[in-house]
Design an enzyme around this catalytic site. Structure first.
Site, mmCIF file in Angstrom:
data_model
loop_
_atom_site.group_PDB
_atom_site.id
_atom_site.type_symbol
_atom_site.label_atom_id
_atom_site.label_comp_id
_atom_site.label_asym_id
_atom_site.label_seq_id
_atom_site.Cartn_x
_atom_site.Cartn_y
_atom_site.Cartn_z
ATOM 1 N N ASP A 37 139.646 103.537 122.865
ATOM 2 C CA ASP A 37 140.189 104.977 122.831
ATOM 3 C C ASP A 37 139.357 106.035 123.685
ATOM 4 O OD1 ASP A 37 137.875 105.409 120.687
ATOM 5 O OD2 ASP A 37 138.758 107.435 121.017
ATOM 6 N N ASP A 97 139.776 107.987 112.941
ATOM 7 C CA ASP A 97 138.208 107.635 112.633
ATOM 8 C C ASP A 97 137.796 108.122 111.297
ATOM 9 O OD1 ASP A 97 138.260 110.280 113.041
ATOM 10 O OD2 ASP A 97 137.158 110.567 115.029
ATOM 11 N N CYS A 138 154.377 109.718 138.922
ATOM 12 C CA CYS A 138 154.344 109.128 140.021
ATOM 13 C C CYS A 138 155.498 108.525 140.739
ATOM 14 C CB CYS A 138 153.316 107.943 140.203
ATOM 15 S SG CYS A 138 151.501 108.633 139.916
ATOM 16 N N CYS A 173 150.941 103.354 141.135
ATOM 17 C CA CYS A 173 151.226 103.772 139.785
ATOM 18 C C CYS A 173 152.675 103.891 139.548
ATOM 19 C CB CYS A 173 150.662 105.166 139.426
ATOM 20 S SG CYS A 173 150.863 105.478 137.786
ATOM 21 N N CYS A 225 154.049 105.261 136.906
ATOM 22 C CA CYS A 225 154.434 105.967 135.697
ATOM 23 C C CYS A 225 155.581 107.281 136.152
ATOM 24 C CB CYS A 225 153.161 106.824 135.243
ATOM 25 S SG CYS A 225 152.687 108.209 136.174
ATOM 26 N N HIS A 265 150.241 110.553 133.601
ATOM 27 C CA HIS A 265 149.862 109.661 134.767
ATOM 28 C C HIS A 265 148.278 109.070 134.340
ATOM 29 C CE1 HIS A 265 148.440 108.006 138.505
ATOM 30 N NE2 HIS A 265 147.109 108.735 138.122
#
Lengths: 372, 372
Positions: free
Chosen positions: A266, A94, A309, A304, A306, A335
């Site tokens: 974002d 940014d 998880c 999930c 991930c 996660h």
């Protein structure tokens, strides 16, 4: 180095939703995409290798923070931001505009720029459109942002003044920008005022940026107001340029954004919530410190896939939080980021296969069922 | 589950140094080995996946801490420590003896056990040899420790009394231990007093433990005293059982231990130093917060092949420390653990190829050159 040019292609549409690909010198970004935030050249509590495993394709970093510490010259000397933080994939920075207005201790805005005091040590600094571009060129991200003035969403007079300035600064940013391997995005401002948003979008489109950000949302306005701005802007911004909704990162806002033509999101939310013991799911947040999880053998989110998880129980996560172990923030960050990455990936697949309407309907039905 | 029996084989010797393999129900441990410490069921700031990538084959965890929080019953209910912390490889738990004496607020020792107050909330608890074994059976580590009394190294009368008690408790631990898929190690005590150490080693050998720990070292005695104890004990402990030097983790102490017949080492040092900004190398420590590293593009240790040294500069690590980013502790922990893992791996290879004398000579020559 012979950088590939920046390009964007829309590969599928359903309603206003689009699936596409942004090409950058550091690789492609499939859209819609969620970018985790690495404020100080690190996505807090996770390594670049873990981000790669999560399927992250774009990381955002903050010009304001890096300008103050460790400084853009130092990062340039060390080979630029990609090399410094070991993220050889696309990066977006940014402009520092938002942080100057939200973080710095005191600030004075004039037509030329902003004078402010560092939130770290109170030292005086001045950012102008030219310096914001110079700093971002030194950092070397693939996508950089025009320097803008952020106004409170409901203050009409402030928004009118700030918008004029933001537009003049956008022109100066374009003039100052020299690196051909970076895409400079303009930022649509105007608060909740649709006529100002229209004017802003039209003006920036006339400058022919390679992409457009929508700024000043998710800062206190209602969902209805956010959606009205997105719908308006969607009709003005060119179809063949990426649109980036800044600072937005709840599952609901992301799906609503995709429905209204947004390609890039974002937010610090997944990593910030992780450090405050909250796990994100598509239909709400879980406070993982809650005693109800003390003996719970199930993963945070059974849906999930991930690393967290797949391998750890709620009971273990809660133990780490209670015992003040750093691994709690790491596992929850993994996660939470994964939740948003999986969401945008599924949304993208749905757009590509023409099933996004059903996907969105199922998503919102889940919201309504949930008490969270 | 049909657990494989615990076994140890020495595959090569050079001088007193040995290379071997410990077989456990959760896999093999090549020795000599360094085990990082996961006090509260997590090696601080690193994930199990990162430990696997580092080549870690054994993790230590602390009975005292886990007994207090989250409790052994809870961990047993969730499938045991391996599953709870997602470390499907070998685990060693200590007995809690050392922590009761070093961490608890107040304690009263009698012949039956120790009454103490929790360092967390001041609550009263009592550990006996039987309970220490019961807790360790619930945790389910592959290697567990007898409950012992730790005495200050130079207090002869205290060491004499404590040793008698430690020996009686060792017998009670053996009697209390029921799990056939765990190896219970006895702990040689006796402070710096060689006659007490001799007596302790001989007594414990008579009980025929499957392995022996050497406790009460690296607690204030001189290097010469430590080496004298190791050399004495090496001559008494059976050649065909593994020897574990508790709480030792500097590169120098590890090489000196291997030279004196030690197979297993553990220490919090690599992860604790990491949280205090120190990087370990074979010939000293670097304070990574030092301004001298602010623009240093080289890795922490150019000889090191860890994830941190392959990908990140000293300048970046220093930036993370100055900016108080959690990733600093993660990257430094990875490096520090890797330093010790690479050291023991090279020592092992040298023993297997008959070049350990040269390896040790080169290692100590490096120490003498260094000013650190």
């Amino acid at each position: 180095m012979n950088p590939k040019p920046f390009a964007f292609e829309v590969t599928a549409r359903q309603g206003r939703a689009r699936a596409g690909i942004i090409h950058t010198p550091h690789g492609i970004i499939p859209t819609p995409i969620f970018a985790p935030v690495g404020t100080q050249a690190t996505v807090k509590a996770v390594t670049p290798a873990q981000l790669e495993e999560l399927g992250v394709s774009l990381v955002l970093s903050n010009t304001y923070h890096l300008y103050l510490r460790p400084g853009a010259e130092l990062i340039a000397e060390l080979g630029g931001l990609h090399r410094f933080m070991h993220w050889p994939h696309p990066i977006l920075t940014d402009s520092g505009g938002f942080q100057v207005f939200s973080l710095s201790e005191t600030r004075q805005v004039d037509d030329d720029g902003v004078t402010f005091r560092s939130h770290i040590d109170g030292s005086r600094h001045r950012l102008t459109p030219e310096l914001a571009i110079e700093v971002q060129e030194k950092l070397g991200a693939d996508i950089i942002m025009a320097f803008d003035e952020c106004a409170p969403p409901y203050d009409r007079a402030y928004n009118e003044r700030a918008l004029e300035r933001t537009h003049r600064w956008a022109v100066r940013c374009l003039e100052a920008h020299t690196r051909t391997d970076q895409a400079l995005f303009g930022i649509v401002q105007g608060g909740v005022f649709l006529d100002l948003r229209e004017k802003s979008a039209q003006f920036l489109v006339s400058l022919d940026f390679p992409g457009y950000a929508i700024g000043g949302l998710s800062v206190g306005e209602t969902k209805g107001e956010m959606h009205a701005v997105l719908e308006l802007v969607d009709g003005i911004l060119p179809e063949d340029k990426p649109r980036y909704l800044m600072g937005v990162g709840t599952p609901q806002d992301i799906v609503n954004g995709i429905l209204r033509g947004v390609d890039v999101f974002d937010c610090v939310l997944p990593t910030r919530l992780a450090r405050h013991h909250a796990a994100m799911t598509r239909n709400g947040r879980l406070n993982m410190m809650n005693a109800v999880y003390a003996r719970d053998p199930s993963p945070i989110d059974p849906q999930c896939s991930c690393y967290t998880c797949r391998n750890f129980s709620r009971a273990y996560i809660r133990h780490l939080i209670v015992a003040r172990e750093m691994l709690a923030a790491t596992l929850l960050s993994i996660h939470n980021i994964s939740t948003l990455i999986q969401l945008v990936n599924e949304a993208r697949d749905a757009i590509l296969t023409g099933t996004f309407d059903q996907f969105a309907a199922a998503f919102f039905a889940l919201q309504n069922q949930s008490n969270v």
